[in-house]
Structure formats: structure tokens, C-alpha cells
Design a protein around this motif. Structure first.
Motif, PDB file in Angstrom:
ATOM      1  N   ASP A 203       0.818  -1.221   0.000  1.00  0.00           N
ATOM      2  CA  ASP A 203       0.000   0.000   0.000  1.00  0.00           C
ATOM      3  C   ASP A 203       0.848   1.266   0.000  1.00  0.00           C
ATOM      4  OD1 ASP A 203      -2.223  -1.623   0.037  1.00  0.00           O
ATOM      5  OD2 ASP A 203      -2.602  -1.399   2.196  1.00  0.00           O
ATOM      6  N   ASN A 204       2.007   1.202   0.645  1.00  0.00           N
ATOM      7  CA  ASN A 204       2.901   2.369   0.657  1.00  0.00           C
ATOM      8  C   ASN A 204       3.491   2.647  -0.715  1.00  0.00           C
ATOM      9  OD1 ASN A 204       2.608   2.950   3.397  1.00  0.00           O
ATOM     10  ND2 ASN A 204       4.310   1.640   3.994  1.00  0.00           N
ATOM     11  N   GLY A 205       3.555   1.626  -1.524  1.00  0.00           N
ATOM     12  CA  GLY A 205       4.095   1.767  -2.874  1.00  0.00           C
ATOM     13  C   GLY A 205       5.604   1.601  -2.919  1.00  0.00           C
ATOM     14  N   TYR A 206       6.088   1.142  -4.059  1.00  0.00           N
ATOM     15  CA  TYR A 206       7.517   0.982  -4.294  1.00  0.00           C
ATOM     16  C   TYR A 206       7.719   0.937  -5.795  1.00  0.00           C
ATOM     17  CZ  TYR A 206       5.696  -3.803  -4.445  1.00  0.00           C
ATOM     18  OH  TYR A 206       4.927  -4.905  -4.720  1.00  0.00           O
ATOM     19  N   LYS A 207       8.967   0.975  -6.222  1.00  0.00           N
ATOM     20  CA  LYS A 207       9.256   1.033  -7.649  1.00  0.00           C
ATOM     21  C   LYS A 207       9.614  -0.318  -8.260  1.00  0.00           C
ATOM     22  CE  LYS A 207      10.553   5.892  -7.579  1.00  0.00           C
ATOM     23  NZ  LYS A 207      11.585   6.920  -7.879  1.00  0.00           N
ATOM     24  N   LEU A 208      10.199  -1.223  -7.458  1.00  0.00           N
ATOM     25  CA  LEU A 208      10.601  -2.510  -8.022  1.00  0.00           C
ATOM     26  C   LEU A 208      10.694  -3.564  -6.928  1.00  0.00           C
ATOM     27  CD1 LEU A 208      11.626  -4.150 -10.490  1.00  0.00           C
ATOM     28  CD2 LEU A 208      13.952  -3.437  -9.875  1.00  0.00           C
ATOM     29  N   TYR A 209       9.974  -4.666  -7.135  1.00  0.00           N
ATOM     30  CA  TYR A 209      10.089  -5.859  -6.293  1.00  0.00           C
ATOM     31  C   TYR A 209      10.498  -6.967  -7.248  1.00  0.00           C
ATOM     32  CZ  TYR A 209       8.931  -8.610  -2.092  1.00  0.00           C
ATOM     33  OH  TYR A 209       8.996  -9.392  -0.952  1.00  0.00           O
ATOM     34  N   TRP A 210      11.774  -7.368  -7.181  1.00  0.00           N
ATOM     35  CA  TRP A 210      12.400  -8.195  -8.226  1.00  0.00           C
ATOM     36  C   TRP A 210      12.763  -9.549  -7.638  1.00  0.00           C
ATOM     37  CZ3 TRP A 210      17.207 -10.199 -10.005  1.00  0.00           C
ATOM     38  CH2 TRP A 210      17.390 -10.237 -11.397  1.00  0.00           C
ATOM     39  N   ILE A 211      12.266 -10.629  -8.235  1.00  0.00           N
ATOM     40  CA  ILE A 211      12.500 -11.991  -7.755  1.00  0.00           C
ATOM     41  C   ILE A 211      13.178 -12.785  -8.864  1.00  0.00           C
ATOM     42  CG2 ILE A 211      11.414 -14.118  -6.912  1.00  0.00           C
ATOM     43  CD1 ILE A 211       9.062 -12.392  -5.958  1.00  0.00           C
ATOM     44  N   ALA A 212      14.281 -13.461  -8.529  1.00  0.00           N
ATOM     45  CA  ALA A 212      14.995 -14.268  -9.526  1.00  0.00           C
ATOM     46  C   ALA A 212      15.431 -15.586  -8.902  1.00  0.00           C
ATOM     47  CB  ALA A 212      16.212 -13.514 -10.051  1.00  0.00           C
ATOM     48  N   ILE A 213      15.368 -16.649  -9.703  1.00  0.00           N
ATOM     49  CA  ILE A 213      15.779 -17.965  -9.213  1.00  0.00           C
ATOM     50  C   ILE A 213      16.076 -18.887 -10.398  1.00  0.00           C
ATOM     51  CG2 ILE A 213      13.458 -18.993  -9.096  1.00  0.00           C
ATOM     52  CD1 ILE A 213      14.437 -20.177  -6.321  1.00  0.00           C
ATOM     53  N   GLY A 214      16.943 -19.872 -10.182  1.00  0.00           N
ATOM     54  CA  GLY A 214      17.261 -20.844 -11.208  1.00  0.00           C
ATOM     55  C   GLY A 214      16.257 -21.983 -11.242  1.00  0.00           C
ATOM     56  N   LYS A 215      16.092 -22.563 -12.410  1.00  0.00           N
ATOM     57  CA  LYS A 215      15.076 -23.605 -12.596  1.00  0.00           C
ATOM     58  C   LYS A 215      15.353 -24.857 -11.766  1.00  0.00           C
ATOM     59  CE  LYS A 215      14.048 -22.231 -17.359  1.00  0.00           C
ATOM     60  NZ  LYS A 215      14.124 -22.618 -18.791  1.00  0.00           N
ATOM     61  N   THR A 216      16.618 -25.131 -11.480  1.00  0.00           N
ATOM     62  CA  THR A 216      16.947 -26.330 -10.701  1.00  0.00           C
ATOM     63  C   THR A 216      17.346 -25.993  -9.274  1.00  0.00           C
ATOM     64  OG1 THR A 216      19.244 -26.285 -11.500  1.00  0.00           O
ATOM     65  CG2 THR A 216      17.647 -27.600 -12.754  1.00  0.00           C
ATOM     66  N   ASP A 217      17.062 -24.778  -8.833  1.00  0.00           N
ATOM     67  CA  ASP A 217      17.368 -24.391  -7.457  1.00  0.00           C
ATOM     68  C   ASP A 217      16.483 -25.178  -6.498  1.00  0.00           C
ATOM     69  OD1 ASP A 217      17.489 -22.836  -4.933  1.00  0.00           O
ATOM     70  OD2 ASP A 217      18.547 -21.362  -6.153  1.00  0.00           O
ATOM     71  N   PHE A 218      17.064 -25.646  -5.381  1.00  0.00           N
ATOM     72  CA  PHE A 218      16.271 -26.423  -4.426  1.00  0.00           C
ATOM     73  C   PHE A 218      15.213 -25.564  -3.733  1.00  0.00           C
ATOM     74  CE2 PHE A 218      19.234 -24.411  -1.665  1.00  0.00           C
ATOM     75  CZ  PHE A 218      18.718 -24.454  -0.369  1.00  0.00           C
ATOM     76  N   LEU A 219      15.314 -24.230  -3.880  1.00  0.00           N
ATOM     77  CA  LEU A 219      14.320 -23.316  -3.314  1.00  0.00           C
ATOM     78  C   LEU A 219      13.272 -22.883  -4.345  1.00  0.00           C
ATOM     79  CD1 LEU A 219      16.778 -21.091  -1.249  1.00  0.00           C
ATOM     80  CD2 LEU A 219      15.047 -22.640  -0.311  1.00  0.00           C
ATOM     81  N   TYR A 220      13.287 -23.508  -5.506  1.00  0.00           N
ATOM     82  CA  TYR A 220      12.381 -23.108  -6.587  1.00  0.00           C
ATOM     83  C   TYR A 220      10.920 -23.191  -6.151  1.00  0.00           C
ATOM     84  CZ  TYR A 220      10.241 -22.901 -11.219  1.00  0.00           C
ATOM     85  OH  TYR A 220       9.463 -22.545 -12.298  1.00  0.00           O
ATOM     86  N   ASP A 221      10.511 -24.300  -5.565  1.00  0.00           N
ATOM     87  CA  ASP A 221       9.108 -24.480  -5.184  1.00  0.00           C
ATOM     88  C   ASP A 221       8.687 -23.472  -4.109  1.00  0.00           C
ATOM     89  OD1 ASP A 221       8.777 -26.527  -6.987  1.00  0.00           O
ATOM     90  OD2 ASP A 221       9.081 -28.125  -5.516  1.00  0.00           O
ATOM     91  N   ALA A 222       9.578 -23.195  -3.156  1.00  0.00           N
ATOM     92  CA  ALA A 222       9.263 -22.212  -2.114  1.00  0.00           C
ATOM     93  C   ALA A 222       9.058 -20.832  -2.710  1.00  0.00           C
ATOM     94  CB  ALA A 222      10.378 -22.185  -1.074  1.00  0.00           C
ATOM     95  N   ASN A 223       9.863 -20.477  -3.701  1.00  0.00           N
ATOM     96  CA  ASN A 223       9.696 -19.189  -4.369  1.00  0.00           C
ATOM     97  C   ASN A 223       8.419 -19.150  -5.202  1.00  0.00           C
ATOM     98  OD1 ASN A 223      12.348 -17.076  -4.602  1.00  0.00           O
ATOM     99  ND2 ASN A 223      12.706 -19.068  -3.639  1.00  0.00           N
ATOM    100  N   LYS A 224       8.077 -20.296  -5.794  1.00  0.00           N
ATOM    101  CA  LYS A 224       6.835 -20.380  -6.565  1.00  0.00           C
ATOM    102  C   LYS A 224       5.624 -20.160  -5.657  1.00  0.00           C
ATOM    103  CE  LYS A 224       4.389 -23.500  -9.754  1.00  0.00           C
ATOM    104  NZ  LYS A 224       4.444 -24.829 -10.435  1.00  0.00           N
TER     105      LYS A 224
END
Length: 397
Positions: free
Chosen positions: A336-357
Motif C-alpha cells: 500500500d505504501n508503494g515501491y518502484k521494483l520488487y524483483w525476484i529471480a531464481i534458477g530452474k533447478t534451485d532447491f528453493l524453486y518451489d518455495a519461491n513459486k
């Protein structure tokens, strides 16, 4: 007296000479690694009494490995061939542009290349490095351009009750300038410290090159130590020399996030900065991505730019601090406060892929804006350097 002085000078010169000769004669007069014009690379090791020599490096096909964080991709191995002089050799296939690391295995014993003095430490392991130029790897090289400065400072942290060490990059021309600069707070992962991004991440080289190319705004980059029981990196803090550990107590229990204002206050009181939300960014890899998520939410009107690189978004039993309370409400407030960029990046075989999804699904359900980048590969510095080179040009535009 004159004879004593001459004798003393002679003995001193003799000691220096013998030391230099010892360094010379103890070194193997072998080129390794040798980067060829076609971007194949030859490694050599003189080990006449060895029965088997292997090389392991991130240019080889990956294999599955068990780690403290579960099964992850790791570098494979290849065998070297021994010649009649006792020199073992291995030549790679053509390699693409990248900063690579490697080590030798001599009869199963892991060691670095004695012919390559260039090393980096990742947690408690040291490996050799080399660069294949071209493409994005040009950002990792020290080129003939204006350079920024990297300093290690100590700041008072009332929230943690100690003075702590921090690494700060200032852009080219900062010392002679009178202008104020925006700030990126760049956070390391588990097992890292205030040295990780500057050595493993090539932060200074990446920022110098992006700024010289006009692709990124000149900015200050602040790289703190996220391990709250340390005042500095192993070998640099008051505990002096000890073996670094992958996960140490209190790294992800809210203590670091709750005391993060100490870092911001230090930077804004000691550097010429633009101390407003639109001139502050925060990003981190793995554990640092977890910290970024919670710091930016806990101080919801402090940062306009957030970067989650392979963020360790996972439930934790020790995450009971005040920082983690009212998660949904504070995340909503951040939106609600607003921001300019919320950027998420991850590799396809990263073990954290599902958590990020799953986390992205949560943001989607809230209609919270973000940008998403999906790359090849897993939980590796090769990705995080690229993410930084993609994220930095988006800041403070």
C-alpha cells in the motif's frame, strides 16, 4: 663499527636472497590454468608419486550432492592424465564466458592448484578461479576504466551490543565529489559474511563496469555481515582465526532484521547519501533474500527497490521474533505504501524453486506487483553475479 654495519647489511641481503630463492625453487614452473584462444583450458599439476589426480569445477557437468540444506547440484569431476615427467594434464571442452572455480583431488585429497595464486573462500572452502572473457563475464574483469573504492569499516550496533565490521563500495569519483548518492544494501547468504559479495560476487568489478558503460547509476553499495553473533568475518573479527561454519546460531531468527536500522543510521551519518525511500535499495541471495523480504516488510516505507535472489523462503522453527509477526498485514502495508521494483529471480533447478513459486502465488493472490526472472542452473554464485548485473541497472532510474 663500520665493519659490523657492512656485515649486518650483508647478512640481511643474504636472508632476503635465500627467502626469494626458496619461494622461486619451491614453486612449480608450470602454467595452470592455460586459457587457449578457442576458450578451452588446460590444467597441469606436477605430482609424480600420485596414483590418481582429478579436477572438480563448475565448468564440469553437475552431480547431486547432500548438503546441510538438502540435496543440491554440485560440480562434477574429471580425471587428469599423467605423462612421463610426472605432470598430470586435463583440457576442457570450449567454455563460455564466466568466472569459474576449481580444485584438484590428489588420491582423494582435495587441494588447490599450486600454480594458480588466485583464490576465493566460500564458507570454509578455498578454490582457485579463472575468467573466460566475453559476454557477461566482461563485467567481472578489472578493465581500464574509472574505479570505485572498497573499504572495511566498523560501526556501532546498539541493537546487537557490539561494534561490527562492514564492507562499503563507493563509486568512482566519490572522494572528490560533493554530491549525494543512492544506496544499495547487498546481503549475503548462509555461511557468508561481509567479504562474500565483494570476493565471490565481484561486486566492485560489476558496478565499476556498469557505471562506466552508463548502464547503472553511480551508487554506494553496503555489504554487511548477517551473522549477528559475529563482529566480523572469520579471521577479521575479535575471534580471529577459526573455521567458518555454514549455519550459525541466530542467523534467521529475526535478530538481524530487527537491528538493521543500526546499519542504515551508520551509513547515512557517515556517507554522502540521499536518505530517502526512493534512493534506498535492498537485495540479497539465499539467506540474504530471506532477510531482504523481512527487512523491507518490517520497515515497510524504507526501500523503493527490493531484490530477492534465490531467496530462502521457508518455514523456520526459530523464526519467532517480533520481526515475523503480522506477516500478512505488514506485507500489505508495504504494498500500500508503494515501491518502484520488487524483483525476484531464481534458477530452474534451485532447491528453493518451489518455495519461491509458492511465495509468488501469495503475492499474486494479493495483487502485489513484482517482476520475475527465471534462469538456468541452481543455487550458485554464477547465477547471483548475473542477477546483480541485471538488478543494479534497474535502480534509481
Amino acid at each position: 663499527m663500520k665493519k659490523l654495519i657492512l656485515l649486518s647489511n650483508f647478512l640481511f641481503a643474504l636472508i632476503l636472497s635465500s627467502t626469494a630463492q626458496e619461494a622461486l625453487f619451491n614453486a612449480q614452473q608450470i602454467i595452470s590454468p592455460e586459457v587457449h584462444e578457442d576458450n578451452t583450458v588446460t590444467f597441469r599439476l606436477f605430482a609424480p608419486n600420485a596414483d590418481a589426480v582429478e579436477i572438480t569445477g563448475d565448468f564440469l557437468p553437475t552431480v547431486k550432492m547432500e548438503t546441510p540444506m538438502g540435496e543440491m547440484d554440485g560440480p562434477g569431476k574429471a580425471s587428469l592424465t599423467k605423462d612421463e615427467n610426472g605432470v598430470w594434464t586435463y583440457t576442457t571442452e570450449k567454455l563460455g564466458p564466466e568466472l569459474y572455480n576449481y580444485a584438484f583431488l590428489i588420491d582423494g585429497f582435495r587441494t588447490t592448484d599450486p600454480n594458480n595464486p588466485f583464490l576465493i573462500r566460500d564458507v570454509a572452502s578455498s578454490t582457485n578461479i579463472f575468467i573466460i572473457g566475453g559476454g557477461h563475464a566482461e563485467l567481472y574483469k578489472t578493465n581500464d576504466i574509472p574505479h570505485g573504492s572498497v573499504t572495511r569499516r566498523w560501526y556501532d550496533s546498539p541493537g546487537l551490543g557490539m561494534d561490527r565490521r562492514i564492507t562499503v563500495y563507493t563509486p568512482p569519483g566519490y572522494e572528490k565529489s560533493t554530491e549525494d548518492y543512492p544506496v544499495l544494501y547487498l546481503l549475503h547468504g548462509a555461511g557468508g559474511d561481509e567479504e562474500a559479495w565483494i570476493s565471490l560476487g565481484r561486486t566492485a568489478q560489476i558496478l565499476d563496469n556498469l557505471i562506466a558503460q552508463g548502464k547503472a547509476k553511480p551508487m554506494i553499495v553496503v555489504m554487511p555481515n548477517g551473522n549477528v553473533i559475529q563482529d566480523g568475518a572469520p579471521g577479521e573479527g575479535s575471534r580471529n582465526f577459526y573455521k567458518p561454519a555454514f549455519m550459525i546460531p541466530k542467523t534467521m531468527d529475526g535478530t538481524y532484521e530487527g537491528a538493521f536500522e543500526d546499519i542504515i543510521k551508520f551509513v547515512e551519518n557517515n556517507y554522502r547519501v540521499k536518505a530517502k525511500k526512493e534512493n534506498r535499495a535492498i537485495a540479497g541471495l539465499s539467506m540474504g533474500g530471506y532477510h531482504t523480504l523481512h527487512i523491507s516488510r518490517y520497515y515497510p516505507n524504507t526501500f523503493d527497490y527490493m531484490g530477492l535472489f534465490s531467496a530462502a523462503i521457508m518455514p523456520r522453527e526459530d523464526a519467532t521474533g517480533k520481526v515475523y509477526s503480522n506477516f500478512d498485514q505488514t506485507l500489505q502495508q508495504q504494498m500500500d505504501n508503494g515501491y518502484k521494483l520488487y524483483w525476484i529471480a531464481i534458477g530452474k533447478t534451485d532447491f528453493l524453486y518451489d518455495a519461491n513459486k509458492e511465495y509468488r502465488a501469495k503475492l499474486d493472490s494479493m495483487n502485489m506487483p513484482y517482476e520475475y526472472v527465471e534462469s538456468e542452473g541452481g543455487h550458485i554464485w554464477r547465477n547471483w553475479r548475473v542477477y546483480l548485473s541485471q538488478f543494479a541497472p534497474r535502480l534509481f532510474q
